[in-house]
Enzyme design. Structure first.
Site, mmCIF file in Angstrom:
data_model
loop_
_atom_site.group_PDB
_atom_site.id
_atom_site.type_symbol
_atom_site.label_atom_id
_atom_site.label_comp_id
_atom_site.label_asym_id
_atom_site.label_seq_id
_atom_site.Cartn_x
_atom_site.Cartn_y
_atom_site.Cartn_z
ATOM 1 N N CYS A 76 -3.782 -1.982 -0.830
ATOM 2 C CA CYS A 76 -2.622 -2.462 -0.530
ATOM 3 C C CYS A 76 -1.727 -1.441 -1.552
ATOM 4 O O CYS A 76 -1.974 -0.872 -2.593
ATOM 5 C CB CYS A 76 -2.572 -3.881 -1.365
ATOM 6 S SG CYS A 76 -0.459 -4.220 -2.152
ATOM 7 N N CYS A 85 1.050 -2.416 -4.245
ATOM 8 C CA CYS A 85 0.843 -3.150 -5.949
ATOM 9 C C CYS A 85 -0.628 -3.828 -5.315
ATOM 10 O O CYS A 85 -1.673 -3.208 -5.239
ATOM 11 C CB CYS A 85 1.702 -4.781 -6.308
ATOM 12 S SG CYS A 85 2.176 -5.294 -4.748
ATOM 13 N N SER A 86 -0.932 -4.926 -5.503
ATOM 14 C CA SER A 86 -2.339 -5.079 -4.918
ATOM 15 C C SER A 86 -2.425 -6.950 -4.402
ATOM 16 O O SER A 86 -2.800 -7.854 -5.177
ATOM 17 C CB SER A 86 -2.925 -5.384 -6.900
ATOM 18 O OG SER A 86 -2.090 -6.269 -7.551
#
Length: 218
Positions: free
Chosen positions: A119, A122-123
């Site tokens: 990603c 972000c995550s």
């Protein structure tokens, strides 16, 4: 193939899982750390026990859900077909879904293709099938280098992908999360889903590792 490494311009939902390199920690992160420090200081929480709980959910409880999905796909061609068509619905069939796993896409490793998930902004991470995201997944170096040098990143995890194998990098977003279906190891013909699931690691479902061999799992 709209969400492979050539497509990084998706709008991300920024109400979740943030880790933007040197950005200051969020208010929620600071609150959690303050609460943890207070509980430890008052002797109400053992830091070692807390670490053990986090490790359990990161490496064991959460990823077992995804492992069961992969094992079902390996052993049931009809289920694999449904997973290809609508991974969200297929995963929900066996009881997994909810926040961070609403819109799932399954990508299959083959002798000719290896998939890696990242990603970049972000995550974003499919909590419902992989549990807690590992620290390295949220790190800036992984998020940037997985796209620029995926083979190099995988090599650092101990996975060397042959030059004649195509590497596809999938960028998760708030709208779509990816689950890698690793190749089924040789020598597992006739194995039950329960045994097959033991060969599936969290890292193999992100793409930085292969499924365990029967010998390694023995």
């Amino acid at each position: 193939m709209a969400h492979d490494h050539h497509d990084h311009d998706h709008d991300h939902d920024h109400d979740h899982d943030h880790d933007h390199g040197q950005d200051p920690p969020s208010d929620m992160t600071l609150r959690v750390k303050a609460l943890q420090s207070l509980l430890v200081e008052k002797g109400l929480v053992d830091p070692a026990a807390l670490d053990a709980i986090i490790d359990t959910y990161e490496h064991k409880v959460g990823p077992r859900n995804g492992a069961r999905v992969v094992a079902r796909a390996w052993s049931d061609p009809a289920y694999l077909g449904r997973l290809r068509t609508d991974a969200t619905a297929a995963i929900a069939e066996i009881g997994y879904g909810g926040r961070q796993g609403e819109h799932m896409v399954a990508v299959e490793n083959t002798p000719d293709v290896h998939n890696l998930v990242v990603c970049t902004l972000c995550s974003c991470y499919p909590w419902s099938v992989l549990g807690l995201p590992p620290v390295w997944y949220k790190s800036s170096p992984y998020r940037s280098r997985a796209v620029i040098d995926p083979r190099g990143v995988m090599a650092e995890f101990g996975l060397k992908v042959a030059d004649d194998v195509e590497v596809r990098v999938w960028d998760s977003t708030a709208e779509i999360r990816y689950l890698v279906i690793p190749e089924r190891p040789a020598g597992t013909e006739g194995w039950s889903e329960e045994l097959l699931a033991e060969l599936v690691s969290r890292d193999s479902m992100i793409g930085v590792a292969l499924a365990r061999s029967p010998e390694a799992a023995a």
